[in-house]
Write a protein that holds these residues in place. Structure first.
Motif, short mmCIF file in Angstrom:
data_model
loop_
_atom_site.label_atom_id
_atom_site.label_comp_id
_atom_site.label_asym_id
_atom_site.label_seq_id
_atom_site.Cartn_x
_atom_site.Cartn_y
_atom_site.Cartn_z
N PRO A 70 12.21 11.77 33.17
CA PRO A 70 11.50 11.63 34.45
C PRO A 70 11.42 12.97 35.20
CG PRO A 70 13.25 10.00 34.26
CD PRO A 70 13.39 10.93 33.10
N ILE A 71 10.28 13.19 35.84
CA ILE A 71 10.06 14.45 36.55
C ILE A 71 10.59 14.31 37.98
CG2 ILE A 71 8.30 16.02 37.42
CD1 ILE A 71 6.60 15.23 35.02
N GLU A 72 11.42 15.26 38.38
CA GLU A 72 11.95 15.30 39.75
C GLU A 72 11.85 16.74 40.24
OE1 GLU A 72 15.91 13.82 39.84
OE2 GLU A 72 15.38 11.94 38.86
N PHE A 73 11.29 16.92 41.43
CA PHE A 73 11.23 18.27 42.01
C PHE A 73 11.07 18.18 43.52
CE2 PHE A 73 6.87 17.17 41.17
CZ PHE A 73 6.14 17.73 42.19
N ASN A 74 11.40 19.28 44.19
CA ASN A 74 11.25 19.40 45.64
C ASN A 74 10.07 20.32 45.92
OD1 ASN A 74 13.55 17.86 46.11
ND2 ASN A 74 14.87 19.64 45.96
N CYS A 75 9.20 19.88 46.83
CA CYS A 75 8.02 20.67 47.15
C CYS A 75 7.61 20.34 48.58
CB CYS A 75 6.90 20.34 46.16
SG CYS A 75 5.43 21.30 46.36
N PHE A 76 7.26 21.34 49.35
CA PHE A 76 6.82 21.16 50.74
C PHE A 76 7.87 20.44 51.58
CE2 PHE A 76 2.83 20.70 48.15
CZ PHE A 76 2.40 22.00 48.33
N GLY A 77 9.14 20.65 51.28
CA GLY A 77 10.21 20.04 52.04
C GLY A 77 10.42 18.56 51.73
N MET A 78 9.80 18.05 50.67
CA MET A 78 9.96 16.65 50.28
C MET A 78 10.46 16.59 48.85
SD MET A 78 6.54 14.93 51.87
CE MET A 78 5.40 16.20 51.34
N GLN A 79 11.11 15.48 48.51
CA GLN A 79 11.61 15.30 47.16
C GLN A 79 10.75 14.26 46.44
OE1 GLN A 79 15.66 14.09 46.89
NE2 GLN A 79 15.66 14.08 44.66
N PHE A 80 10.27 14.60 45.26
CA PHE A 80 9.45 13.70 44.45
C PHE A 80 10.20 13.40 43.16
CE2 PHE A 80 6.47 16.29 46.90
CZ PHE A 80 5.77 15.31 47.57
N ASN A 81 10.30 12.12 42.81
CA ASN A 81 10.93 11.76 41.55
C ASN A 81 10.25 10.53 40.96
OD1 ASN A 81 11.86 9.84 43.28
ND2 ASN A 81 13.99 10.44 43.18
N GLY A 82 10.41 10.37 39.66
CA GLY A 82 9.78 9.24 38.98
C GLY A 82 8.28 9.40 38.90
N LEU A 83 7.56 8.31 39.10
CA LEU A 83 6.10 8.31 39.01
C LEU A 83 5.47 9.17 40.10
CD1 LEU A 83 3.65 7.25 37.54
CD2 LEU A 83 3.67 5.27 39.04
N ALA A 84 6.06 9.19 41.28
CA ALA A 84 5.52 10.03 42.36
C ALA A 84 5.57 11.50 41.97
CB ALA A 84 6.31 9.81 43.65
N GLY A 85 6.62 11.91 41.28
CA GLY A 85 6.71 13.29 40.82
C GLY A 85 5.61 13.63 39.83
N GLU A 86 5.31 12.70 38.92
CA GLU A 86 4.25 12.94 37.95
C GLU A 86 2.89 13.05 38.62
OE1 GLU A 86 4.37 10.08 34.80
OE2 GLU A 86 6.52 10.28 34.58
N VAL A 87 2.62 12.15 39.56
CA VAL A 87 1.33 12.15 40.24
C VAL A 87 1.14 13.42 41.06
CG1 VAL A 87 -0.05 10.97 42.00
CG2 VAL A 87 1.12 9.64 40.25
N GLN A 90 0.67 16.43 38.75
CA GLN A 90 -0.66 16.45 38.16
C GLN A 90 -1.70 16.90 39.20
OE1 GLN A 90 -1.82 12.89 36.16
NE2 GLN A 90 -3.73 13.72 35.46
N ALA A 91 -1.57 16.43 40.44
CA ALA A 91 -2.50 16.85 41.49
C ALA A 91 -2.39 18.34 41.76
CB ALA A 91 -2.24 16.05 42.76
N ILE A 92 -1.18 18.87 41.81
CA ILE A 92 -0.98 20.31 42.04
C ILE A 92 -1.57 21.11 40.89
CG2 ILE A 92 0.78 22.12 42.21
CD1 ILE A 92 2.48 20.11 43.81
N CYS A 93 -1.33 20.68 39.65
CA CYS A 93 -1.89 21.38 38.49
C CYS A 93 -3.41 21.35 38.52
CB CYS A 93 -1.40 20.75 37.19
SG CYS A 93 0.31 21.09 36.81
#
Length: 108
Positions: A70-87, A90-93
């Motif tokens: 599972p993809i987990e990362f912090n970006c823009f002061g928020m934490q994204f993990n699971g499906l939200a991290g993937e979405v 993908q949007a950033i890419c």
């Protein structure tokens, strides 16, 4: 999700991507006319570049997901993990690739 089921989902997604590319090629061959060629040549960034950017972003996320789980990362002061991290990844890419297409496109 059962063990190994993610591999089948990725295989189905990649197969659908291959089918989409083949359908695009068949459509291109079927409508090979000068007016279509002029349209594609004039708007290649939108007609070819953006779908290619989406496919590139999708493949980047699929490849990262297969290697690390599972993809987990912090970006823009928020934490994204699971499906939200993937979405979000993908949007950033997609936005990064689309912006690079816009910057590299010749003016005029």
């Amino acid at each position: 999700m059962r063990r190994g089921q993610g591999r089948y989902n990725d295989t189905i997604a990649i197969a659908a991507l291959v089918v989409a590319v083949l359908l695009s090629a068949v459509t291109w061959i079927a409508f090979y006319k000068p007016i279509v060629l002029d349209l594609v040549a004039g708007n290649s960034a939108a007609l070819i570049g953006l779908p290619a950017a989406f496919m590139g972003a999708f493949l980047a996320v699929v490849i990262i997901r297969q290697g690390a789980g599972p993809i987990e990362f912090n970006c823009f002061g928020m934490q994204f993990n699971g499906l939200a991290g993937e979405v979000v990844l993908q949007a950033i890419c997609f936005v990064a690739i689309a912006d690079s297409i816009k910057l590299l496109r010749p003016v005029g």
